[in-house]
Design a protein around this motif. Structure first.
Motif, short mmCIF file in Angstrom:
data_model
loop_
_atom_site.label_atom_id
_atom_site.label_comp_id
_atom_site.label_asym_id
_atom_site.label_seq_id
_atom_site.Cartn_x
_atom_site.Cartn_y
_atom_site.Cartn_z
N UNK A 1 0.99 -1.20 0.12
CA UNK A 1 -0.03 0.02 -0.05
C UNK A 1 0.76 1.27 -0.06
N UNK A 2 1.83 1.24 0.65
CA UNK A 2 2.69 2.69 0.90
C UNK A 2 3.36 2.59 -0.18
N UNK A 3 4.06 1.80 -0.81
CA UNK A 3 4.50 1.59 -2.25
C UNK A 3 3.62 2.28 -3.28
N UNK A 4 2.73 1.67 -3.46
CA UNK A 4 1.51 2.15 -4.34
C UNK A 4 1.28 3.34 -4.20
N UNK A 5 1.09 3.89 -2.88
CA UNK A 5 0.54 5.56 -2.82
C UNK A 5 1.85 6.27 -3.44
N UNK A 6 2.94 6.10 -2.97
CA UNK A 6 4.03 6.76 -3.34
C UNK A 6 4.20 6.72 -4.86
N UNK A 7 4.24 5.67 -5.61
CA UNK A 7 4.28 5.67 -7.02
C UNK A 7 2.93 6.27 -7.63
N UNK A 8 1.70 6.20 -7.31
CA UNK A 8 0.62 7.07 -7.90
C UNK A 8 0.99 8.73 -7.75
N UNK A 9 1.53 9.02 -6.50
CA UNK A 9 1.79 10.42 -6.38
C UNK A 9 2.90 11.03 -7.25
N UNK A 10 3.79 9.84 -7.64
CA UNK A 10 4.98 10.48 -8.59
C UNK A 10 4.61 10.42 -9.55
N UNK A 11 3.52 9.62 -10.33
CA UNK A 11 2.73 9.41 -11.71
C UNK A 11 2.08 10.80 -11.54
N UNK A 12 1.37 11.12 -10.77
CA UNK A 12 0.58 12.52 -10.79
C UNK A 12 1.28 13.66 -10.93
N UNK A 13 2.33 13.78 -10.27
CA UNK A 13 3.58 14.74 -10.21
C UNK A 13 3.98 15.01 -11.85
N UNK A 14 4.41 13.64 -12.37
CA UNK A 14 5.06 13.67 -13.53
C UNK A 14 3.91 13.99 -14.68
N UNK A 15 2.89 13.45 -14.77
CA UNK A 15 1.87 13.90 -15.89
C UNK A 15 1.20 15.21 -15.60
N UNK A 16 1.31 15.87 -14.54
CA UNK A 16 0.99 17.14 -14.41
C UNK A 16 1.89 18.12 -14.83
N UNK A 17 3.09 17.57 -15.06
CA UNK A 17 4.07 18.68 -15.59
C UNK A 17 4.61 18.28 -17.08
N UNK A 18 4.41 16.99 -17.52
CA UNK A 18 4.69 16.72 -18.96
C UNK A 18 3.74 17.18 -19.83
N UNK A 19 4.06 17.77 -20.76
CA UNK A 19 3.21 18.37 -21.66
C UNK A 19 3.29 17.86 -23.26
N UNK A 20 1.93 17.65 -23.91
CA UNK A 20 1.90 17.19 -25.31
C UNK A 20 0.72 18.21 -26.01
N UNK A 21 1.06 18.53 -26.92
CA UNK A 21 0.30 19.45 -27.92
C UNK A 21 -0.36 20.65 -26.93
N UNK A 22 0.84 21.12 -26.18
CA UNK A 22 0.59 22.41 -25.27
C UNK A 22 -0.23 22.17 -23.87
N UNK A 23 -0.40 20.93 -23.79
CA UNK A 23 -1.49 20.80 -22.57
C UNK A 23 -0.72 19.51 -21.65
N UNK A 24 -0.77 19.86 -20.17
CA UNK A 24 -0.19 18.48 -19.54
C UNK A 24 -0.98 17.27 -19.70
N UNK A 25 -0.12 16.08 -19.90
CA UNK A 25 -0.69 14.94 -20.31
C UNK A 25 -1.75 14.54 -19.21
N UNK A 26 -2.02 15.04 -17.86
CA UNK A 26 -2.74 14.71 -16.93
C UNK A 26 -4.22 14.87 -17.36
N UNK A 27 -4.45 15.95 -18.25
CA UNK A 27 -5.67 16.62 -18.42
C UNK A 27 -6.22 15.79 -19.61
N UNK A 28 -5.57 14.78 -20.59
CA UNK A 28 -6.18 13.73 -21.31
C UNK A 28 -6.95 12.79 -20.78
#
Length: 377
Positions: free
Chosen positions: A241-268
């Protein structure tokens, strides 16, 4: 019903966060590029900090210098440990010590428990059997010989065996009972062979060749091994559980900053839906974990024995943590496999936790057996 944690349990979490706050997940060489073990020993400096914060004695009684807390408190601390991939035998040593407290003789408890709570003695448990798929208690035989027990057999993939002072070994007797023997690392008839885990940590193949263990160091109380095994499985779920929480947090932070077509991929939508599914996995892992920990801590009854709740928790932990790290790798793209970024380490640890003490399929089979033996309704 009140599902909030007690003040003492919350204090344990705060202490754990203070200790683990400075731990770097990439503090040892990467298992992806290391031939052999990533390190010769566990993190002794961190172990000392855990002892100084009284986190190694959480479950021990006050007479042994402990706080007298329960499995829920231990799982809360393990959850924090997994977020930083803490390289310490916290689960194994804590579980073994509390098993000695619950089922061991007075002389053994007086000799061992206070020292274990101070971190002076390190314990581990041989819980994988000969192959990792068979019952651990069937891999070693134990027979009484005067004032000692004689052990023969092999236990594989024993965590931290090369560094622990004692390994708790389940063994079966001629009359079908299971005993727990505390086997010293250096002892006549004890042979350790090095194995390497998916995480790059050292494991041990423990061979017992007519090893004589004094009766004082053998626990022959009924139910001791079953209780210890359930606590280990539940603790493994807390780590997942602790590992999964940390990994999902890392993924959220990354997809919130990584952009494609001018938008963060987290918005797709495709990205958001996958992340939402993994969040649901985490919440199911959490609910089943606390149910199992509560059953172990309180001894409360239910439609099934507590082992049923442990099986359900391990099914969710094994399947959930696998899906979480796979989705994280996908959403990180090639960056997720970069050895300079810690996600690949979490992936390796997740695979180890998924299979530790049995994969989901093994626990589904055990749950089916329980349902057949205890029809509901």
């Amino acid at each position: 019903m009140d599902f909030t944690f007690t003040e003492e349990q919350q204090a344990a979490v705060e202490a754990a966060r203070a200790v683990f706050g400075g731990v770097a997940p990439d503090g040892v060489p990467s298992p992806a590029i290391t031939a052999g073990a990533v390190a010769d020993d566990f993190d002794r400096a961190l172990w000392t900090k855990l002892a100084d914060a009284d986190l190694l004695s959480l479950l021990l009684a006050a007479e042994y210098g402990g706080a007298g807390l329960d499995a829920i408190a231990l799982c809360l601390v393990l959850r924090e440990a997994a977020k930083v991939l803490a390289r310490v035998p916290l689960l194994e040593s804590s579980a073994a010590a509390v098993a000695v407290q619950a089922y061991g003789g007075e002389e053994l408890k007086a000799e061992l428990l206070a020292r274990a709570g101070r971190g002076e003695v390190v314990l581990t448990v041989a819980a994988n059997g000969r192959t990792g798929h068979d019952s651990a208690e069937l891999a070693v035989t134990a027979r009484r010989d005067g004032d000692a027990w004689v052990l023969d057999g092999v236990q594989t993939a024993v965590p931290w065996a090369e560094n622990a002072d004692f390994t708790v070994v389940p063994a079966h007797t001629g009359d079908g009972r299971t005993v727990l023997a505390l086997v010293p690392r250096v002892h006549e008839g004890v042979v350790l062979g090095e194995q390497i885990s998916t995480t790059g940590e050292r494991l041990g193949e423990l061979r017992l060749e007519s090893a004589r263990i004094t009766a004082r160091d053998v626990i022959d109380a009924d139910g001791a091994w079953e209780w210890l095994r359930e606590l280990l499985a539940t603790g493994t779920c807390a780590l997942a559980l602790g590992l999964g929480e940390r990994v999902l947090s890392m993924t959220s932070a990354y997809t919130g900053k990584r952009e494609q077509f001018g938008y963060p991929v987290a918005t797709f939508q495709a990205v958001a839906v996958q992340a939402a599914d993994r969040y649901i996995d985490l919440r199911a892992m959490e609910a089943t974990l606390w149910q199992a920990a509560w059953r172990i801590s309180t001894g409360a009854g239910g439609a099934l024995p507590a082992s049923g709740d442990v099986a359900v928790a391990k099914i969710w932990a094994s399947e959930g943590v696998r899906r979480i790290v796979q989705t994280a790798q996908h959403l990180h793209g090639g960056f997720g496999a970069d050895v300079d970024y810690p996600l690949h380490r979490y992936h390796a640890w997740a695979k180890q936790l998924e299979l530790s003490l049995g994969p989901a399929a093994a626990h589904e089979e055990a749950l089916g057996d329980l349902l057949a033996a205890h029809p509901l309704g």
